[in-house]
Write a protein that holds these residues in place. Sequence first.
Motif, PDB file in Angstrom:
ATOM      1  N   TRP A 114       0.825  -1.509  -0.044  1.00 20.48           N
ATOM      2  CA  TRP A 114      -0.206  -0.213  -0.129  1.00 20.48           C
ATOM      3  C   TRP A 114       0.759   1.386   0.004  1.00 20.48           C
ATOM      4  O   TRP A 114       0.620   2.234   0.144  1.00 20.48           O
TER       5      TRP A 114
ATOM      6  N   PHE B 173      -0.008  -0.739   6.998  1.00 22.50           N
ATOM      7  CA  PHE B 173       0.708   0.764   6.923  1.00 22.50           C
ATOM      8  C   PHE B 173       1.859   0.764   7.692  1.00 22.50           C
ATOM      9  O   PHE B 173       2.013   1.675   8.183  1.00 22.50           O
TER      10      PHE B 173
ATOM     11  N   ARG C 278      -2.365   9.210   2.962  1.00 27.72           N
ATOM     12  CA  ARG C 278      -1.926   8.319   3.734  1.00 27.72           C
ATOM     13  C   ARG C 278      -2.030   8.871   5.211  1.00 27.72           C
ATOM     14  O   ARG C 278      -2.646   8.095   6.132  1.00 27.72           O
TER      15      ARG C 278
END
Length: 358
Positions: A76, A144, A84
């Motif tokens: 990702w 993440f 983000r």
Amino acid sequence: MAKSLQTPEPELLKPGVKAPVQETLLTPRFYTTDFEAVAQLDISAHEPELQAIVDELRADYNRHHFVRDSEFQQSWEQIDGETRRAFIDFLERSCTSEFSGFLLFKELSRKLKDRNPILAEAFHFMARDEARHAGFLNKAMGDFNLSLDLGYLTRNRTYTFFPPEWIICTVYLSEKIGYWRYIIMYRYLEAHPEHKFYPLFNYFESWCQDENRHGDFFKALLRSQPQLWNNWKARLWVRFFLLSVFATHTLTVLERASFYRSIGINPYEYNIQVIEKTNETAARAFPVILDTNHPEFFRRLEECSDINVKIAEIEASNSPKIVKFLRKVPLILAIIRHLLRLYLLKPIDAELTREAVC
Ligand SMILES: [Fe+2]
Ligand SMILES: [Fe+2]
């Protein structure tokens, strides 16, 4: 019966543990209550309805829903920059508030198991759902390279005490506003799949049905307690709870406008839609709802948000504490003035229309 039930803990991820966001009035809070008083609630007036909801919760329609599919199996890194940052903030906030629900429901279930089996079972099943929600969000944070240390949060958060009446009203509202937040976002992204940059959003449709069922349970519990809706004090409190939840929602959404813009949603329109829908739904539980069509209603809420942004800028500045304080005072007073004016707007009687909207 409820004794043998075990509530699963949300999965804790180890890598890249994220420090929890700094606590402000707007960060999701952790609650505790008078468990003895909850155990003694007389729910007999609505027992069949409550039992029916418990049966539905036991059926566990989303048993197989929270399984990460193959769409998650990729990097990702392409989600970067402000998108983000804003998305991680959204995940963290959502995870914390799901986890807060889990802790409260789990504790209620544990404390009530020998005293009030219907309520204990309901809280057990709702804790199960919130654990899944928090765990799923925490896994998304793992994509993440971050995770919330939920164990640390459990031990170190300060718990706000709310009497049972407040818990019933505010959790009812937070479940219903949670339902509308998820479903409106889901429907929008279904119509605009080009903005769906991460597969989490695909899960919101069934997910929000959990929140809807939780809200229905709290509605039945609330209606089983006439002192929560059949007198003038209750009417004043309900207006306060509605306004607090709507003001918090407005400030939170507009402060994080960049997240909503990153998925193509206009944060102002989203905020209005979520609040209007939640207010309409609340007419099924509360004796009054707010007049969201009044021309001042959203104008004043949005002005509160503008002032809130200015307060955040002062907070982030390098000025000495006393200077920050003196600059913030008139802004805080301005927010209080707006909220007071909104509180005093004539509410809409919901008792008269209850049979029609149920
Ligand atoms: Fe949830
Ligand atoms: Fe919930």
